[in-house]
Design a protein around this motif. Structure first.
Motif, mmCIF file in Angstrom:
data_model
loop_
_atom_site.group_PDB
_atom_site.id
_atom_site.type_symbol
_atom_site.label_atom_id
_atom_site.label_comp_id
_atom_site.label_asym_id
_atom_site.label_seq_id
_atom_site.Cartn_x
_atom_site.Cartn_y
_atom_site.Cartn_z
ATOM 1 N N TYR A 198 48.020 40.935 44.878
ATOM 2 C CA TYR A 198 46.891 41.814 44.508
ATOM 3 C C TYR A 198 46.572 40.898 43.080
ATOM 4 C CZ TYR A 198 44.723 45.745 41.774
ATOM 5 O OH TYR A 198 43.917 46.374 41.376
ATOM 6 N N ILE A 199 47.554 40.702 42.397
ATOM 7 C CA ILE A 199 46.995 40.039 41.238
ATOM 8 C C ILE A 199 46.371 38.686 41.390
ATOM 9 C CG2 ILE A 199 47.936 38.661 39.085
ATOM 10 C CD1 ILE A 199 50.300 40.925 39.157
ATOM 11 N N ASP A 200 46.433 37.964 42.414
ATOM 12 C CA ASP A 200 45.994 36.842 42.725
ATOM 13 C C ASP A 200 44.358 37.081 43.080
ATOM 14 O OD1 ASP A 200 47.841 34.987 42.264
ATOM 15 O OD2 ASP A 200 48.555 34.848 44.361
ATOM 16 N N LYS A 201 44.323 38.191 43.955
ATOM 17 C CA LYS A 201 42.884 38.656 44.282
ATOM 18 C C LYS A 201 42.027 39.064 43.208
ATOM 19 C CE LYS A 201 44.997 39.867 48.835
ATOM 20 N NZ LYS A 201 44.049 38.816 49.701
ATOM 21 N N ILE A 205 38.540 37.873 41.633
ATOM 22 C CA ILE A 205 37.333 38.787 41.304
ATOM 23 C C ILE A 205 36.982 38.286 39.931
ATOM 24 C CG2 ILE A 205 36.756 41.086 40.793
ATOM 25 C CD1 ILE A 205 38.513 42.096 43.153
ATOM 26 N N LYS A 206 37.894 38.215 38.970
ATOM 27 C CA LYS A 206 37.570 37.821 37.483
ATOM 28 C C LYS A 206 36.619 36.647 37.586
ATOM 29 C CE LYS A 206 39.112 40.744 34.291
ATOM 30 N NZ LYS A 206 40.154 40.211 33.331
ATOM 31 N N GLU A 207 37.106 35.514 38.276
ATOM 32 C CA GLU A 207 36.332 34.341 38.380
ATOM 33 C C GLU A 207 34.811 34.573 39.045
ATOM 34 O OE1 GLU A 207 38.277 31.658 40.628
ATOM 35 O OE2 GLU A 207 40.107 31.541 39.599
ATOM 36 N N TYR A 208 34.865 35.458 39.766
ATOM 37 C CA TYR A 208 33.386 35.850 40.558
ATOM 38 C C TYR A 208 32.571 36.509 39.450
ATOM 39 C CZ TYR A 208 34.155 34.826 45.525
ATOM 40 O OH TYR A 208 34.548 34.246 46.564
ATOM 41 N N ILE A 217 33.832 44.789 41.100
ATOM 42 C CA ILE A 217 34.369 44.941 42.440
ATOM 43 C C ILE A 217 35.475 45.938 42.646
ATOM 44 C CG2 ILE A 217 35.518 43.540 44.349
ATOM 45 C CD1 ILE A 217 32.732 42.815 43.930
ATOM 46 N N ASN A 218 35.431 46.766 43.629
ATOM 47 C CA ASN A 218 36.657 47.858 44.035
ATOM 48 C C ASN A 218 37.118 47.332 44.889
ATOM 49 O OD1 ASN A 218 37.696 50.151 45.759
ATOM 50 N ND2 ASN A 218 36.960 51.162 43.989
ATOM 51 N N LEU A 219 38.570 46.960 44.492
ATOM 52 C CA LEU A 219 39.706 46.201 45.099
ATOM 53 C C LEU A 219 40.721 47.472 45.697
ATOM 54 C CD1 LEU A 219 41.056 43.626 46.366
ATOM 55 C CD2 LEU A 219 42.235 43.290 44.189
ATOM 56 N N ALA A 220 40.898 47.506 46.919
ATOM 57 C CA ALA A 220 42.012 48.474 47.514
ATOM 58 C C ALA A 220 43.043 47.599 48.115
ATOM 59 C CB ALA A 220 41.107 49.337 48.370
ATOM 60 N N GLY A 430 40.357 50.624 42.994
ATOM 61 C CA GLY A 430 39.863 50.815 41.561
ATOM 62 C C GLY A 430 38.858 49.705 41.280
ATOM 63 N N GLY A 431 38.017 50.122 40.459
ATOM 64 C CA GLY A 431 37.004 49.095 40.015
ATOM 65 C C GLY A 431 37.559 48.058 38.879
ATOM 66 N N ILE A 432 37.179 46.925 39.081
ATOM 67 C CA ILE A 432 37.561 45.561 38.322
ATOM 68 C C ILE A 432 36.347 45.084 37.569
ATOM 69 C CG2 ILE A 432 38.689 43.576 38.301
ATOM 70 C CD1 ILE A 432 40.428 44.269 40.470
ATOM 71 N N VAL A 433 36.412 45.121 36.431
ATOM 72 C CA VAL A 433 35.122 44.363 35.475
ATOM 73 C C VAL A 433 35.842 43.423 34.408
ATOM 74 C CG1 VAL A 433 33.739 46.637 35.627
ATOM 75 C CG2 VAL A 433 35.593 46.502 33.951
ATOM 76 N N MET A 434 34.788 42.971 33.734
ATOM 77 C CA MET A 434 35.207 41.630 33.017
ATOM 78 C C MET A 434 36.517 42.133 32.016
ATOM 79 S SD MET A 434 34.701 38.798 32.000
ATOM 80 C CE MET A 434 33.162 38.106 32.549
ATOM 81 N N ASP A 435 36.720 43.149 31.516
ATOM 82 C CA ASP A 435 37.780 43.542 30.731
ATOM 83 C C ASP A 435 38.753 44.294 31.320
ATOM 84 O OD1 ASP A 435 36.115 45.833 30.724
ATOM 85 O OD2 ASP A 435 36.276 46.310 28.483
ATOM 86 N N SER A 436 39.038 44.192 32.445
ATOM 87 C CA SER A 436 40.008 44.772 33.304
ATOM 88 C C SER A 436 41.587 44.137 32.908
ATOM 89 C CB SER A 436 40.042 44.920 34.845
ATOM 90 O OG SER A 436 38.793 45.842 35.074
#
Length: 458
Positions: A198-201, A205-208, A217-220, A430-436
């Protein structure tokens, strides 16, 4: 055309739980229970029991299929499923309607899988598709039993009362106790990704986001287990623990959908549109003081407010496609709504539908809901397909009804499970944004399931 509508009050006690009556048809193919869970939430009022559909329409990636014993209907294999459903809905619409405050007077009801988005946008095929259910399946229902939990009154809606279907269902409930085999998990819940995966994914997303591909991005992750017994009993355990206003149970011949969703997708009443995206979650506290502190923390969270605002802007854009110019508003922004297991940050977006558009146009314009994709939507869906090991199926799709007046209500199918064969699947994201922060986002997925996985493991 179907006959005229008959609407009447049913002599049933106000204290009778709707789920007990639905138990009499819970195992029937095509039975649907829209369950407000009798909670005190502002969106909880009516329970709707549906069974024995006149016709059913299903769509998968290769074909459209219509089941209709009374009419000779056909559709093209490659025709847009929203258009086919709209045509089928209109084919059965009665010539004359009546005015009532009840939310449903007959019409279409069913589900739309998250992966139905492939019928709207071109999305790559990467994730494993191991849950084989239609991308969309709706029935046409010409009778219903409705309970108003506010007044305790029961109502019947029927276009063919001489068939006595409502009376037969009530008699079945009264004459014999409905017995269902005890639900039991026979394996532990197993996620389709480890915490490190999960952390790798998350980091991908952070790189994207840093590269400008997306803003959120919502990652489930998906949890699966083996079970025995009655899946209806599992639903009863879940709804008792969660009291979610958009709960629903849908029975098909080979599988069941259990949803205890707290989130409205789209409501349409007399051309007035409402959507209520959820973005921002914290668990309930162990004491009143702690609970209030969590609510205040969520209300003031800059990260959660930014995340919520991104999705509000996305949904404003989506509904603007089919709403009259200048009518789209945000009357409520960043309100905290509380549920048995979590607090959510919820906003409300409204608009007025164009005269030339209907509920099916509205669904198509907004599907899938932006609160469970990310922004921008299409790029977010591409990244989800790349990173999540399995397709989402009904999870993050929608469960909906559209009645013959053109009114609609629908949920985002979060906190939703699918039971097929002897497997049961449940998702959380949950939604992942820049400061997640990765550990916080991972924990949030577990918080969302703390009234689901442990409840069914008992």
């Amino acid at each position: 055309m179907t006959p005229d509508l008959f609407l009447f009050e049913i002599d049933l006690p106000a204290s009778l739980n709707s789920s007990l009556l639905f138990s009499a048809c819970a195992d029937q193919d095509g039975a649907i229970f829209f369950d407000s869970s009798s909670s005190e939430h502002e969106n909880s009022r009516f329970d709707i029991i549906l069974s024995e559909p006149l016709s059913r329409f299903s769509h998968d990636e290769k074909s459209n299929q219509i089941e209709c014993p009374t009419k000779a209907l056909s559709c093209e294999t490659n025709e847009d499923p929203f258009r086919v459903l709209s045509l089928l809905h209109k084919e059965f619409s009665p010539a004359k309607l009546i005015e009532t405050d009840l939310p449903f007077i007959g019409g279409s009801a069913g589900w739309l899988s998250y992966d139905l988005g492939r019928s709207i946008e071109k999305i790559p095929t990467i994730a494993k598709n191991d849950v084989q259910i239609p991308l969309l399946k709706f029935g046409i229902y010409d009778w219903a039993i409705i309970k108003d939990n506010q007044t305790g009154k029961w109502f019947g809606v029927d276009y063919q009362p001489k068939l006595n279907r409502i009376g037969a269902l009530i008699d079945k409930y009264k004459q014999s106790a409905q017995t269902h085999a005890e639900f039991k998990l026979v394996s532990d819940w197993q996620s389709n990704m480890t915490q490190s995966e999960y952390i790798d994914k998350f980091n991908t997303i952070k790189e994207y986001i840093e590269n400008g591909d997306c803003y959120q991005i919502n990652l489930a992750q998906r949890f699966s287990a083996k079970y025995t017994g009655s899946i209806w009993q599992a639903y009863l355990q879940l709804t008792e623990a969660n009291k979610a206003p958009f709960s629903a149970y849908l029975r098909d011949s080979d599988f069941s959908i259990l949803s205890i969703s707290p989130e409205r997708f789209l409501q349409l009443i007399d051309s007035e549109v409402e959507t209520k995206p959820i973005k921002g979650t914290l668990p309930r506290g162990q004491s009143l003081k702690q609970d209030n502190a969590f609510k205040e923390k969520l209300q003031k969270s800059a990260k959660d407010r930014a995340e919520n605002l991104m999705i509000v802007d996305l949904l404003r854009n989506d509904i603007s496609r089919v709403c009259q110019a200048g009518t789209v508003r945000v009357p409520k922004l960043f309100e905290v709504e509380s549920f048995p297991s979590v607090h959510h940050l919820v906003s409300t977006v409204t608009g007025k539908l164009k005269d030339s558009k209907d509920a099916f146009d509205l669904l198509r314009a907004c599907f899938p809901g932006g609160s469970i994709t990310g922004a921008p939507k299409i790029r977010a869906m591409e990244i989800i397909e790349e990173l999540e090991p399995h397709r989402r199926s009904v999870y993050c799709g929608s469960i909906a009804y559209i009645d013959w007046r053109g009114n609609m209500d629908s949920s985002i199918a979060i906190r939703s499970l699918i039971a097929e064969q002897d497997n049961i699947h449940c998702w959380a994201g949950g939604g992942i944004v820049m400061d997640s922060v990765s550990k916080n986002e991972y924990q949030e997925t577990l918080d969302k399931l703390n009234k689901i996985l442990p409840v069914l493991k008992q």
